[in-house]
Design an enzyme around this catalytic site. Structure first.
Site, PDB file in Angstrom:
ATOM      1  N   GLU A 220     -15.843  72.811  79.652  1.00 55.64           N
ATOM      2  CA  GLU A 220     -15.459  72.909  78.243  1.00 55.64           C
ATOM      3  C   GLU A 220     -15.139  74.375  77.975  1.00 55.64           C
ATOM      4  O   GLU A 220     -16.034  75.201  77.828  1.00 55.64           O
ATOM      5  CB  GLU A 220     -16.598  72.412  77.344  1.00 55.64           C
ATOM      6  CG  GLU A 220     -16.919  70.929  77.520  1.00 55.64           C
ATOM      7  CD  GLU A 220     -15.782  70.017  77.093  1.00 55.64           C
ATOM      8  OE1 GLU A 220     -14.901  70.470  76.329  1.00 55.64           O
ATOM      9  OE2 GLU A 220     -15.754  68.852  77.525  1.00 55.64           O
ATOM     10  N   CYS A 254     -15.281  77.846  69.723  1.00 57.61           N
ATOM     11  CA  CYS A 254     -14.215  77.581  70.703  1.00 57.61           C
ATOM     12  C   CYS A 254     -13.019  76.873  70.079  1.00 57.61           C
ATOM     13  O   CYS A 254     -11.893  77.018  70.558  1.00 57.61           O
ATOM     14  CB  CYS A 254     -14.764  76.775  71.878  1.00 57.61           C
ATOM     15  SG  CYS A 254     -15.480  75.177  71.424  1.00 57.61           S
TER      16      CYS A 254
END
Length: 466
Positions: A220, A254
């Site tokens: 990720e 993110c």
């Protein structure tokens, strides 16, 4: 404050932990539905009964307000556990698979099974949530888990180690604290799965090390997530939602909007509304607001300050070196080749570039690596479909930011450089499961044509396989 005295850097100690988890797994202690359900309930209870302790640690490490800490680090986990408990029974069941003509009399099954010992390497930006969220999937799928938290958020790391040590047998779930050296030792272990959340550059290292043992990975990662504001957008609402997504955790998210692509007709209006949103959220000075976070370290702070030279700050631009805070900032007059437009910003700085046509936007985004997220503000169904169908990205929102991340019904993950694999909800269960295919053949009869004999067998096989 550093807690390096708790770092584990002895390879023998780490190897012993992995070996104990291997043994625990092969003794079938993690696989029954009852064990998985009880472990998830224990995790749920641990979080609920220690909310204040967790939020205090988040305050110390990142200056997160209570509302932000609860919403993004605690509440989201409780919802994930609730959703998993509700659906786990169905996810665990073997699924029947159809068979073909050549397999008459047989039955096919797809059986989810856990990998074994999993390693979860968590980042510093949402240090509790991004460690525990994949843990939910690992437990639900029947694995054991080792969590390696970030050394940049030592208070959360210590709290997590203490809480999980009280909740689980370390042969089932444990935390190993440390920095780079600890991670390097962990990556040499005979693990069965690695789940990493962090930067693209470190993700490449993780994948390279995992490849030496052919250990499957989920990565990720991140990237430059564009936020497009078209001429027909609801500009006031767009500004509020953009600034919410960008200023949460001081931009250290993110999936935060990384840069703004704004239609030239609404640029001036959008800047005014973005300023209005900042004032609404944090008052006249965000740096003195008790609701605004800080940058995680001096190194990250110094890197971000340099970006302020790449454009004209039409909003914000001020900062406090002592508290490591940078006000929500919008930079105008930014060029595509500016340093702020090269790598993921990961801070509260939002470069703005104007455009005239949607084709121009598509072409510009295609010049960069596939982003983790994309956000579009437009009332036009045609424009929405054009962006969705022509631009590759991990996930995103139409007329909002970051909220796609907060539902267990939507798988979350990147594509290309922004990540490999997905999680949340059923996707987490699937990520931490190997789906084993089994064909159960009848012994009541047999087909002679499948065995090598004469030309008649070939003719028969060709009738079935054509």
């Amino acid at each position: 404050m550093k807690h390096s005295e708790y770092y584990v850097t002895d390879e023998n100690i780490i190897s012993n932990i992995v070996e104990k988890q291997k043994r625990y797994f092969y003794e079938q202690k993690t696989k029954s539905k009852a064990v998985r359900v009880q472990a998830l309930k224990d995790l749920q209870s641990m979080i609920k009964s220690n909310e204040e302790v967790i939020m205090e640690a988040l305050k110390k490490d990142l200056n997160k307000s209570e509302i932000e800490a609860y919403a993004s680090e605690i509440g989201i986990l409780l919802e994930e556990i609730r959703f998993t408990l509700k659906h786990l029974d169905g996810w665990m069941k073997s699924k029947k698979a159809k068979t073909v003509m050549t397999h008459i009399g047989s039955k096919g099954y797809i059986i989810p099974e856990p990998y074994g010992v999993t390693l979860i390497i968590a980042p510093w930006n949402y240090p509790f949530q991004l460690a525990i969220s994949p843990l939910i999937g690992a437990i639900a799928a029947g694995n054991t888990a080792i969590i390696k938290p970030s050394e940049l958020t030592p208070n959360v790391s210590r709290v997590m180690e203490e809480l999980l040590a009280k909740t689980f047998d370390p042969s089932f779930v444990t935390v190993i604290e440390g920095a780079v050296e600890t991670t390097q030792i962990l990556l040499k272990q005979p693990l069965d799965y690695i789940f990493f959340t962090g930067s693209v550059n470190v993700g490449k290292v993780i994948m390279q090390e995992a490849g030496k043992q052919l250990i499957p990975v989920t990565l990720e990662l991140g990237g430059k997530s564009p936020c497009i504001v078209h001429r027909d957008a609801n500009v006031e609402l767009a500004a509020k939602r953009i600034m919410f997504g960008k200023s949460m955790n001081a931009g250290q998210t993110c999936v935060a909007p990384d840069y703004l692509l704004v239609h030239k007709d609404v640029k001036v209006q959008l800047i005014a509304q973005l300023q209005k949103a900042v004032t609404q959220f944090y008052g006249e000075d965000a740096l003195t607001s008790g609701r605004y976070g800080r940058i995680v370290s001096e190194r990250h702070f110094d890197r971000l300050i340099e970006f302020l030279q790449d454009g004209k700050a039409v909003i914000g631009g001020n900062y406090n070196e002592e508290t490591l805070q940078i006000a929500p900032t919008v930079l105008d007059e930014v060029k595509w080749d500016s340093s702020v437009m090269q790598d993921e910003i990961f801070g509260p700085i939002l470069p703005l570039i104007e455009y005239e046509s949607v084709d121009e936007v598509v072409s510009a985004v295609h010049q960069k690596a596939k982003p983790l997220a994309l956000y579009l503000f437009s009332e036009s169904e045609e424009v929405q479909q054009q962006i969705i169908n022509t631009v590759s990205f991990g996930g995103g929102c139409i007329n909002d930011t970051i909220m796609h991340l907060a539902t267990p019904h939507l798988p979350f993950g990147g594509v290309g450089e922004s990540g490999i694999g997905q999680y949340h909800g059923e996707a987490s269960f699937k990520t931490f499961s190997h789906f084993k295919s089994v064909l159960k053949q009848t012994t009541k009869f047999d087909f002679a044509f499948k065995y090598p004999s004469d030309n008649q067998s070939l003719k028969t096989i060709k009738k079935f396989l054509k």
